[in-house]
Scaffold this motif. Structure first.
Motif, mmCIF file in Angstrom:
data_model
loop_
_atom_site.group_PDB
_atom_site.id
_atom_site.type_symbol
_atom_site.label_atom_id
_atom_site.label_comp_id
_atom_site.label_asym_id
_atom_site.label_seq_id
_atom_site.Cartn_x
_atom_site.Cartn_y
_atom_site.Cartn_z
ATOM 1 N N LEU A 13 0.701 -1.235 0.045
ATOM 2 C CA LEU A 13 0.077 0.165 -0.256
ATOM 3 C C LEU A 13 0.809 1.153 -0.350
ATOM 4 O O LEU A 13 0.199 2.569 -0.433
ATOM 5 N N GLY A 14 2.025 1.449 0.550
ATOM 6 C CA GLY A 14 3.191 2.355 0.171
ATOM 7 C C GLY A 14 3.791 2.660 -1.202
ATOM 8 O O GLY A 14 3.420 3.460 -1.327
ATOM 9 N N VAL A 15 3.626 2.066 -1.824
ATOM 10 C CA VAL A 15 4.257 2.019 -2.830
ATOM 11 C C VAL A 15 2.246 1.980 -4.148
ATOM 12 O O VAL A 15 3.376 3.520 -4.318
ATOM 13 N N ALA A 16 1.371 1.488 -3.281
ATOM 14 C CA ALA A 16 0.191 2.445 -4.108
ATOM 15 C C ALA A 16 0.091 3.784 -4.368
ATOM 16 O O ALA A 16 -0.495 4.149 -4.532
ATOM 17 N N GLY A 17 -0.082 4.086 -2.683
ATOM 18 C CA GLY A 17 0.104 5.411 -1.858
ATOM 19 C C GLY A 17 0.332 6.294 -2.595
ATOM 20 O O GLY A 17 0.609 7.746 -3.038
ATOM 21 N N TYR A 18 2.472 5.759 -3.296
ATOM 22 C CA TYR A 18 3.232 6.758 -3.883
ATOM 23 C C TYR A 18 2.856 6.881 -5.049
ATOM 24 O O TYR A 18 3.112 8.079 -5.887
ATOM 25 N N LEU A 19 2.509 5.662 -6.001
ATOM 26 C CA LEU A 19 1.942 6.196 -7.214
ATOM 27 C C LEU A 19 0.715 6.433 -7.453
ATOM 28 O O LEU A 19 0.473 7.009 -8.515
ATOM 29 N N THR A 20 -0.278 7.351 -6.167
ATOM 30 C CA THR A 20 -1.816 7.762 -7.118
ATOM 31 C C THR A 20 -1.342 8.439 -6.510
ATOM 32 O O THR A 20 -0.799 9.663 -5.907
ATOM 33 N N PRO A 21 -2.426 9.605 -8.034
ATOM 34 C CA PRO A 21 -2.123 10.617 -8.000
ATOM 35 C C PRO A 21 -3.073 11.420 -6.424
ATOM 36 O O PRO A 21 -3.613 10.675 -5.839
ATOM 37 N N VAL A 22 -2.225 13.058 -6.560
ATOM 38 C CA VAL A 22 -2.975 13.835 -5.824
ATOM 39 C C VAL A 22 -4.889 13.634 -6.179
ATOM 40 O O VAL A 22 -5.379 14.821 -6.790
ATOM 41 N N LEU A 23 -5.846 13.371 -5.076
ATOM 42 C CA LEU A 23 -7.126 14.076 -5.471
ATOM 43 C C LEU A 23 -7.290 15.470 -5.761
ATOM 44 O O LEU A 23 -6.792 16.197 -4.571
ATOM 45 N N LYS A 24 -8.072 15.838 -6.601
ATOM 46 C CA LYS A 24 -7.978 17.852 -6.910
ATOM 47 C C LYS A 24 -9.646 17.432 -7.200
ATOM 48 O O LYS A 24 -9.573 18.906 -6.174
ATOM 49 N N GLU A 25 -10.455 16.909 -7.258
ATOM 50 C CA GLU A 25 -11.562 17.072 -7.155
ATOM 51 C C GLU A 25 -12.052 17.044 -6.044
ATOM 52 O O GLU A 25 -12.124 15.311 -5.530
ATOM 53 N N SER A 26 -13.013 18.374 -5.458
ATOM 54 C CA SER A 26 -13.744 17.472 -4.459
ATOM 55 C C SER A 26 -14.896 16.453 -4.700
ATOM 56 O O SER A 26 -15.871 16.879 -5.479
ATOM 57 N N LYS A 27 -14.982 14.707 -3.629
ATOM 58 C CA LYS A 27 -16.177 14.167 -3.905
ATOM 59 C C LYS A 27 -16.340 13.678 -2.570
ATOM 60 O O LYS A 27 -16.725 12.267 -2.168
ATOM 61 N N THR A 225 -3.129 11.441 10.255
ATOM 62 C CA THR A 225 -1.907 11.551 9.529
ATOM 63 C C THR A 225 -3.240 11.126 8.229
ATOM 64 O O THR A 225 -4.383 11.444 8.590
ATOM 65 N N TYR A 226 -2.823 12.356 7.051
ATOM 66 C CA TYR A 226 -4.104 11.875 5.322
ATOM 67 C C TYR A 226 -2.826 10.746 4.998
ATOM 68 O O TYR A 226 -2.132 11.107 4.464
ATOM 69 N N ASP A 227 -4.123 10.337 4.481
ATOM 70 C CA ASP A 227 -3.780 8.678 3.935
ATOM 71 C C ASP A 227 -4.068 9.014 2.134
ATOM 72 O O ASP A 227 -4.880 9.019 1.505
ATOM 73 N N LYS A 228 -3.303 9.104 1.648
ATOM 74 C CA LYS A 228 -2.865 9.443 0.152
ATOM 75 C C LYS A 228 -3.793 8.849 -0.838
ATOM 76 O O LYS A 228 -4.702 8.835 -1.877
ATOM 77 N N TYR A 229 -3.311 7.645 -0.339
ATOM 78 C CA TYR A 229 -3.907 6.260 -1.360
ATOM 79 C C TYR A 229 -5.210 6.195 -1.143
ATOM 80 O O TYR A 229 -6.339 6.161 -1.889
ATOM 81 N N TYR A 230 -6.392 5.928 0.428
ATOM 82 C CA TYR A 230 -7.307 5.890 0.560
ATOM 83 C C TYR A 230 -7.737 7.553 0.467
ATOM 84 O O TYR A 230 -9.593 6.825 0.746
ATOM 85 N N GLN A 231 -7.248 8.090 0.498
ATOM 86 C CA GLN A 231 -7.768 9.469 0.866
ATOM 87 C C GLN A 231 -8.634 10.205 1.317
ATOM 88 O O GLN A 231 -9.263 10.507 1.154
#
Length: 335
Positions: A13-27, A225-231
């Protein structure tokens, strides 16, 4: 085996989080997730309404560029944990039906009636309340009688002679006498370490013997913290005993609901700090739970704002760590 699986999952999940783009649009309303900007807004709202929480920067090498450098994660320190989760678990062997003739339902169930290690039994509580009421009545009568007698003597006091001359009273030397009730006495010397002041109580338990009423209190530092993968936000915990020594992994699992220990709650490396691994509430279902809460609020005619996310987040995470008393935030009504 479970710890090995958790380690592999954490690495993946750490690798996946690194590759996941930052969420820009509110969902937020559609899926229950947050953008980094919404996480910061929710964090500012939490800090404003609950000052025990503060923003932290973390280590320079681990700063995430999609978050402000001075608002990388949230932290609250020295949160008390008075009991272990086993002490509040439901057990059929400890329950008893309390009959009550005045109750239309015929009585109620005391779930910890036979728990000798917990609080007093119902009978003891009733006895204490009865005795306290009787004592209050007696003391009230005495005070009333005394006050009544005092009222009758007021006129007599007024009719007695003139007030005593204070200069003569001072000259008599009576002011120099020491009132035994206010006399200062030297403090007793404290016992040296190991002289029996404490005995036989581990962290989180009760002292035996003379200190039997002292509760050993564990404390926790909590991070969000903010989890980039799970947003979504992610909660982290690290515990200490009464002497501020780090708790072992197994000791920390004692303060986690057994339905979640080593499953939902795992030991992992903190994304913003080096050092010992910390217990973390896995965020895989946070968005799903939040979405259901948003739908419930909407169906009841309300509207949930994104800045309230962390207030609600702390409410539903409490079920995972029920004995860690961190939640001093505002109340949240579903309707």
């Amino acid at each position: 085996m479970q710890s090995v699986i958790n380690t592999v999952k954490g690495t993946a999940l750490g690798v996946a989080g690194y590759l996941t783009p930052v969420l820009k649009e509110s969902k937020f309303h559609e899926t229950g997730v947050l953008t980094p900007e919404e996480f910061v807004a929710a964090g500012d709202h939490l800090v404003h309404h609950c000052p025990t929480w503060q923003w932290a920067r973390g280590e320079e090498a681990k700063i995430r560029p999609y978050l402000p450098s001075d608002k990388q994660f949230l932290i609250t320190r020295n949160v008390p944990c008075y009991r272990r989760c086993k002490q509040i678990e439901y057990c059929e062997d400890k329950e008893k039906v309390i009959e009550d003739e005045n109750d239309e339902d015929g009585g109620w169930v005391d779930t910890h009636h036979y728990d000798s290690t917990g609080s007093p039994t119902v009978e003891e509580k009733v006895c204490e309340m009865t005795l306290e009421a009787a004592d209050a009545g007696d003391s009230g009568g005495e005070e009333k009688g005394e006050s009544g007698a005092g009222d009758g003597d007021d006129d007599d006091d007024d009719e007695e002679g003139e007030a005593e001359d204070m200069e003569q009273f001072q000259a008599s030397g009576l002011l120099d006498e020491v009132d035994p009730s206010t006399e200062l006495r030297p403090r007793r010397e404290s016992k040296p370490a190991g002289a029996g002041a404490r005995s036989g109580a581990g962290a989180g338990g009760r002292a035996e013997g003379e200190g039997d009423d002292i509760v050993r209190t564990r404390t926790y530092d909590l991070h969000i913290t903010y989890d980039k993968y799970y947003q979504t936000p992610r909660l982290w915990l690290i515990g200490y005993d009464e002497e501020r020594r780090l708790l072992s992994v197994e000791q920390m699992y004692e303060d986690v609901s057994q339905d979640h220990a080593k499953k939902t709650v795992t030991m992992e490396a903190h994304p913003h700090l080096s050092g010992p691994t910390m217990a973390s509430v896995h965020p895989c279902r946070h968005a799903e739970v939040m979405k259901k809460i948003i739908e419930t609020v909407t169906e009841s005619g309300g509207a949930m704002a994104v800045h309230a996310y962390l207030i609600v987040f702390l409410k539903f995470v409490q079920s995972v760590i029920p004995t860690i008393e961190y939640d001093f935030t505002q109340n949240f009504a579903m309707n």
